[in-house]
Design a protein around this motif. Structure first.
Motif, PDB file in Angstrom:
ATOM      1  N   UNK A 105     -13.007  30.135 -18.250  1.00 41.88           N
ATOM      2  CA  UNK A 105     -14.120  31.072 -18.383  1.00 41.88           C
ATOM      3  C   UNK A 105     -15.273  30.388 -19.102  1.00 41.88           C
ATOM      4  N   UNK A 106     -16.469  30.858 -18.804  1.00 41.81           N
ATOM      5  CA  UNK A 106     -17.651  30.225 -19.390  1.00 41.81           C
ATOM      6  C   UNK A 106     -18.527  31.246 -20.067  1.00 41.81           C
ATOM      7  N   UNK A 107     -19.270  30.760 -21.051  1.00 38.25           N
ATOM      8  CA  UNK A 107     -20.317  31.542 -21.691  1.00 38.25           C
ATOM      9  C   UNK A 107     -21.411  30.570 -22.082  1.00 38.25           C
ATOM     10  N   UNK A 108     -22.445  31.063 -22.702  1.00 37.75           N
ATOM     11  CA  UNK A 108     -23.545  30.194 -23.104  1.00 37.75           C
ATOM     12  C   UNK A 108     -23.117  29.163 -24.138  1.00 37.75           C
ATOM     13  N   UNK A 109     -21.987  29.409 -24.809  1.00 39.02           N
ATOM     14  CA  UNK A 109     -21.524  28.485 -25.842  1.00 39.02           C
ATOM     15  C   UNK A 109     -20.334  27.641 -25.401  1.00 39.02           C
ATOM     16  N   UNK A 110     -19.913  27.784 -24.136  1.00 47.49           N
ATOM     17  CA  UNK A 110     -18.744  27.071 -23.636  1.00 47.49           C
ATOM     18  C   UNK A 110     -19.155  25.797 -22.912  1.00 47.49           C
ATOM     19  N   UNK A 111     -18.412  24.714 -23.148  1.00 49.27           N
ATOM     20  CA  UNK A 111     -18.528  23.505 -22.343  1.00 49.27           C
ATOM     21  C   UNK A 111     -17.122  23.134 -21.883  1.00 49.27           C
ATOM     22  N   UNK A 112     -16.928  23.094 -20.576  1.00 49.18           N
ATOM     23  CA  UNK A 112     -15.618  22.732 -20.033  1.00 49.18           C
ATOM     24  C   UNK A 112     -15.802  21.882 -18.789  1.00 49.18           C
ATOM     25  N   UNK A 113     -14.758  21.122 -18.462  1.00 48.28           N
ATOM     26  CA  UNK A 113     -14.765  20.313 -17.246  1.00 48.28           C
ATOM     27  C   UNK A 113     -13.452  20.537 -16.510  1.00 48.28           C
ATOM     28  N   UNK A 114     -13.535  20.554 -15.188  1.00 49.70           N
ATOM     29  CA  UNK A 114     -12.368  20.655 -14.315  1.00 49.70           C
ATOM     30  C   UNK A 114     -12.506  19.579 -13.249  1.00 49.70           C
ATOM     31  N   UNK A 115     -11.468  18.738 -13.115  1.00 53.85           N
ATOM     32  CA  UNK A 115     -11.519  17.654 -12.137  1.00 53.85           C
ATOM     33  C   UNK A 115     -11.030  18.146 -10.783  1.00 53.85           C
ATOM     34  N   UNK A 116     -11.949  18.184  -9.816  1.00 58.06           N
ATOM     35  CA  UNK A 116     -11.589  18.584  -8.457  1.00 58.06           C
ATOM     36  C   UNK A 116     -11.082  17.418  -7.628  1.00 58.06           C
ATOM     37  N   UNK A 117     -11.196  16.196  -8.156  1.00 52.51           N
ATOM     38  CA  UNK A 117     -10.771  14.994  -7.447  1.00 52.51           C
ATOM     39  C   UNK A 117     -11.941  14.062  -7.205  1.00 52.51           C
ATOM     40  N   UNK A 118     -11.652  12.747  -7.139  1.00 52.29           N
ATOM     41  CA  UNK A 118     -12.644  11.708  -6.917  1.00 52.29           C
ATOM     42  C   UNK A 118     -13.757  11.828  -7.973  1.00 52.29           C
ATOM     43  N   UNK A 119     -15.028  11.997  -7.578  1.00 58.98           N
ATOM     44  CA  UNK A 119     -16.103  12.163  -8.550  1.00 58.98           C
ATOM     45  C   UNK A 119     -16.587  13.598  -8.622  1.00 58.98           C
ATOM     46  N   UNK A 120     -15.787  14.522  -8.125  1.00 58.15           N
ATOM     47  CA  UNK A 120     -16.174  15.941  -8.093  1.00 58.15           C
ATOM     48  C   UNK A 120     -15.624  16.654  -9.320  1.00 58.15           C
ATOM     49  N   UNK A 121     -16.529  17.198 -10.116  1.00 55.75           N
ATOM     50  CA  UNK A 121     -16.179  17.961 -11.309  1.00 55.75           C
ATOM     51  C   UNK A 121     -16.836  19.325 -11.263  1.00 55.75           C
ATOM     52  N   UNK A 122     -16.196  20.289 -11.875  1.00 55.96           N
ATOM     53  CA  UNK A 122     -16.800  21.585 -12.144  1.00 55.96           C
ATOM     54  C   UNK A 122     -17.102  21.595 -13.636  1.00 55.96           C
ATOM     55  N   UNK A 123     -18.374  21.512 -13.974  1.00 46.82           N
ATOM     56  CA  UNK A 123     -18.798  21.491 -15.375  1.00 46.82           C
ATOM     57  C   UNK A 123     -19.409  22.848 -15.699  1.00 46.82           C
ATOM     58  N   UNK A 124     -18.919  23.475 -16.750  1.00 52.38           N
ATOM     59  CA  UNK A 124     -19.493  24.735 -17.215  1.00 52.38           C
ATOM     60  C   UNK A 124     -20.166  24.450 -18.549  1.00 52.38           C
TER      61      UNK A 124
END
Length: 342
Positions: free
Chosen positions: A83-102
């Motif tokens: 989950x994300x908010x204005x104060x959250x920083x997270x990363x999820x590796x989707x594979x290769x160079x693809x990331x989901x950055x919040x």
């Protein structure tokens, strides 16, 4: 162009310019005129036909057949995107160079490739870490360069056309032809802001091409994403090793997390200028002065000659040899996530 851009227009600029470069902040969606070629940014000549033919003859661009059984041991552990908010920083590796950055309340994709196959490459050997239907709404995309394993047209077609795209210089027209309406092209040491999140384009040692006739027509680079609280995630994209890593760290002190490539490095005589190996990735991490590192660009597509598990094995050994804290190495499985401490 500004004096800073003129300095950045030579291959030695990242190494010789001041440690804290002037950074131009550009407006979103600005249309700009660029040079016809960025070949003057190359750090090494592109391999010629003879060098490519030699690699193909040696069958050195794919892992040895006896190591392909390692594919079954590649780490895959899909999980929900935090989950994300204005104060959250997270990363999820989707594979290769693809990331989901919040970050800063935004969901940002890096070099999104959700396709099973890309041109001239065998199918991916691990699944995408986050099914497309499970992604939160995407606010922005950053692209490091136009190679097919980093700029995937079928994936981008899945996005709403008002999604903000941040791309290196010269790549905007490709995006606008596909009806994207908010495309921001940046040169090295330029930045733009979206909803309180800053996107800085920084140097890389690489190149660009999507056809036989367009080599280096568009720029390549990495990205530093910063929120309003000063937290920073550095996405290196695709790059060889160079002194510019130290300059990035000086320009952006206090990077919390560096997303660094560790694969597609064999044979070295051909790939050293454009792809870091695991030991060089550790050096790059130390140069940028980040608090943590997450490896990428391995375990998804078999692009070169090293065995599938060798990149992560060598990275962990180099990490130990450097005496670095184990908890600062975020060697995530495909689909794995990590949340930065507040």
């Amino acid at each position: 162009m500004t004096d800073q851009k003129d300095r950045a227009a030579t291959p030695t600029a990242p190494e010789t310019a001041p440690a804290r470069p002037f950074v131009a902040v550009r407006p979103l969606g600005e249309r700009r005129t660029w040079p016809k070629s960025f070949a003057d940014r190359l750090t090494d000549p592109l391999p010629g036909a003879r060098a490519l033919a030699r690699v193909i003859r040696e069958v050195a661009v794919r892992p040895p057949a006896e190591t392909l059984g390692e594919v079954g041991s590649l780490p895959v552990a899909p999980g929900p995107v935090p989950d994300a908010s204005a104060t959250t920083v997270s990363v999820t590796w989707a594979g290769h160079a693809s990331w989901v950055i919040r970050i800063g309340g935004l969901t940002v994709l890096t070099d999104p490739v959700w396709s099973r196959r890309i041109p001239a490459t065998p199918a991916r050997v691990t699944p995408v870490g986050v099914p497309w239907g499970e992604l939160p709404p995407v606010d922005a995309v950053v692209i490091s360069h136009n190679h097919y394993d980093h700029l995937d047209a079928p994936t981008l077609r899945r996005l709403p056309r008002d999604t903000a795209l941040f791309v290196p210089a010269g790549l905007g027209e490709w995006c606008r032809r596909r009806a994207f309406t908010t495309v921001t092209e940046l040169d090295w040491w330029e930045a733009a802001e979206l909803s309180g999140v800053r996107f800085d384009c920084v140097p890389a040692h690489h190149w660009s091409r999507r056809s036989l006739t367009d080599a280096c027509r568009t720029l390549w680079g990495g990205w530093v994403l910063s929120d309003r609280y000063g937290r920073r995630v550095y996405f290196a994209g695709d790059t060889g090793y160079g002194p510019f890593f130290d300059r990035i760290g000086r320009a952006h002190p206090g990077i919390d997390l560096a997303l660094l490539p560790i694969g597609a490095y064999s044979p070295r005589r051909m790939l050293s200028p454009v792809h870091t190996d695991p030991e060089e990735a550790v050096r790059a991490f130390l140069d940028v002065g980040a608090a943590a590192m997450a490896p990428m660009h391995w375990g998804t597509f078999l692009l070169s000659g090293e065995p599938p598990l060798e990149p992560i094995t060598r990275l962990r050994a180099a990490w130990r040899a450097a005496g670095l804290r184990r908890d600062a190495l975020w060697d995530l499985p495909v689909g794995g996530s990590k949340v930065l401490a507040p």
